[in-house]
Design a protein around this motif. Structure first.
Motif, PDB file in Angstrom:
ATOM      1  N   ASN A   1       0.789  -1.231   0.000  1.00 41.57           N
ATOM      2  CA  ASN A   1       0.000   0.000   0.000  1.00 41.57           C
ATOM      3  C   ASN A   1       0.823   1.284   0.000  1.00 41.57           C
ATOM      4  O   ASN A   1       0.437   2.275  -0.620  1.00 41.57           O
ATOM      5  CB  ASN A   1      -0.939   0.010   1.209  1.00 41.57           C
ATOM      6  N   HIS A   2       1.946   1.298   0.741  1.00 38.49           N
ATOM      7  CA  HIS A   2       2.726   2.525   0.887  1.00 38.49           C
ATOM      8  C   HIS A   2       4.230   2.318   0.744  1.00 38.49           C
ATOM      9  O   HIS A   2       4.951   3.269   0.439  1.00 38.49           O
ATOM     10  CB  HIS A   2       2.466   3.169   2.256  1.00 38.49           C
ATOM     11  N   LYS A   3       4.705   1.106   0.999  1.00 39.89           N
ATOM     12  CA  LYS A   3       6.145   0.872   0.958  1.00 39.89           C
ATOM     13  C   LYS A   3       6.659   1.058  -0.465  1.00 39.89           C
ATOM     14  O   LYS A   3       6.096   0.546  -1.423  1.00 39.89           O
ATOM     15  CB  LYS A   3       6.482  -0.542   1.450  1.00 39.89           C
ATOM     16  N   GLY A   4       7.733   1.809  -0.567  1.00 38.49           N
ATOM     17  CA  GLY A   4       8.280   2.104  -1.880  1.00 38.49           C
ATOM     18  C   GLY A   4       7.705   3.348  -2.518  1.00 38.49           C
ATOM     19  O   GLY A   4       8.115   3.738  -3.615  1.00 38.49           O
ATOM     20  N   MET A   5       6.751   3.992  -1.847  1.00 31.16           N
ATOM     21  CA  MET A   5       6.194   5.252  -2.335  1.00 31.16           C
ATOM     22  C   MET A   5       6.953   6.420  -1.706  1.00 31.16           C
ATOM     23  O   MET A   5       7.698   6.226  -0.743  1.00 31.16           O
ATOM     24  CB  MET A   5       4.701   5.330  -1.997  1.00 31.16           C
TER      25      MET A   5
END
Length: 346
Positions: free
Chosen positions: A242-246
């Motif tokens: 969902n958010h990791k790497g964003m």
């Protein structure tokens, strides 16, 4: 990954960009409750949860009980997703009903509702924002190269190879959920901590008593390991894309609400099975923009939000499930680069 300030062109029309999007979503009727859907979903999850524990008793001291453990790992994950929707007031409009039902669901899996709700609320307010989002605190892994350079202890030790260790470490996430819930009970600022502590203790007592009453010692430990480890992997696999790497934002220089939510979130493309497995959280952008929107409405909202972002020139991240994991692992590998370089120099 380095800290970035993510900004995009803003509209010249009066009113905020989010207000205009919210009007479109409201006019489409996507914020309305879905009592029929949640009655069916909660009944199905509750029925399968009871069936799973009944199967555990009926199978008894047989190694086939490990198949039951795997089944219950999935059910625990589904209960967690239902508790998540309840906490966001997707099921009931009133706060009291949402809190009571969410706390009951959390008690079924040994999770402290008050601890999780506080942590998750702070995450939603400031996703991927340094010093504000508890989900990117460097407690075990490092999420930016700046965190890597300042890391000590376990984050420093694990950070060099954290991309390779990520999925193995998820096997501990189920245990971490219980331990963190228990540790939070000591926090005097936690609301209803006596109730949460009682429910947590009751779950653990009944769970462990059942395991060691029905199964021989070695088999009971095997069930415990398979159940909790697979539960952790399932939970981590749901939330990691969902958010990791964003982009990770700076706490003192953040974009407006719409951009803060969209630019730090990633959608996972897929069909109805993906919606079921990830509990609708594969529509993460829409969920973060409208957290009280019932999860079955998120897919319809996706079409509106995606086009709206394109019209504004706001980047809308969307990818397949396997690619999302690859992006997560790639960002972890890049974040740990300073630790690998320091080891080489040393």
């Amino acid at each position: 990954m380095t800290t970035v300030t993510a900004r995009a062109p803003r509209s010249d029309h009066p009113g905020s960009d989010f207000a205009r999007l919210s009007k479109k979503i409201t006019e489409a009727g996507l914020l309305g409750r879905r009592p029929g859907y949640y009655t069916l979903r909660i009944s199905a999850v509750a029925g399968l949860y009871i069936t799973g524990w009944a199967a555990f008793v009926l199978v008894g001291p047989s190694w086939w009980t490990l198949a039951v453990a795997a089944f219950m790992a999935v059910l625990y994950g589904q209960v967690a997703l239902v508790a998540h929707d309840m906490a966001h007031r997707q099921v009931f409009r009133r706060r009291r009903a949402s809190e009571v039902s969410g706390r009951i669901a959390a008690s079924w899996i040994g999770m402290g509702y008050g601890w999780w709700q506080d942590k998750h609320t702070r995450h939603h307010a400031n996703p991927n924002t340094e010093d504000l989002d508890p989900d990117i605190d460097p407690d075990l892994l490092v999420w930016t190269q700046e965190q890597a350079r300042a890391a000590t202890g376990l984050p420093r030790l694990l950070g060099r190879r954290q991309a390779f260790l990520f999925f193995p470490l998820l096997t501990l996430e189920g245990f971490n959920l219980h331990v963190s819930s228990g540790r939070a009970i000591a926090n005097r600022s936690l609301k209803h901590r006596a109730l949460d502590g009682t429910l947590l203790f009751a779950h653990c007592a009944v769970y462990l008593t059942a395991l060691f009453w029905v199964l021989p010692l070695g088999m009971a430990f095997a069930f415990l390991a398979v159940h909790q480890c697979l539960f952790g992997v399932y939970l981590g696999s749901v939330f990691a894309p969902n958010h990791k790497g964003m982009p990770i934002l700076s706490a003192d220089n953040r974009p407006d609400f719409l951009r803060r939510q969209v630019l730090t979130s990633r959608n996972v493309d897929g069909g109805r099975f993906t919606d079921f497995a990830l509990g609708g959280l594969n529509h993460q952008i829409e969920h973060h923009l409208f957290p009280s929107m019932p999860s079955p409405n998120l897919r319809k909202a996706r079409t509106i939000v995606r086009q709206y972002c394109r019209d504004l020139g706001v980047e809308y991240a969307e990818t397949g499930l396997i690619t999302s994991y690859r992006l997560v692992l790639g960002s972890l590998h890049r974040a740990g680069a300073p630790l690998r370089e320091a080891r080489v120099r040393g």
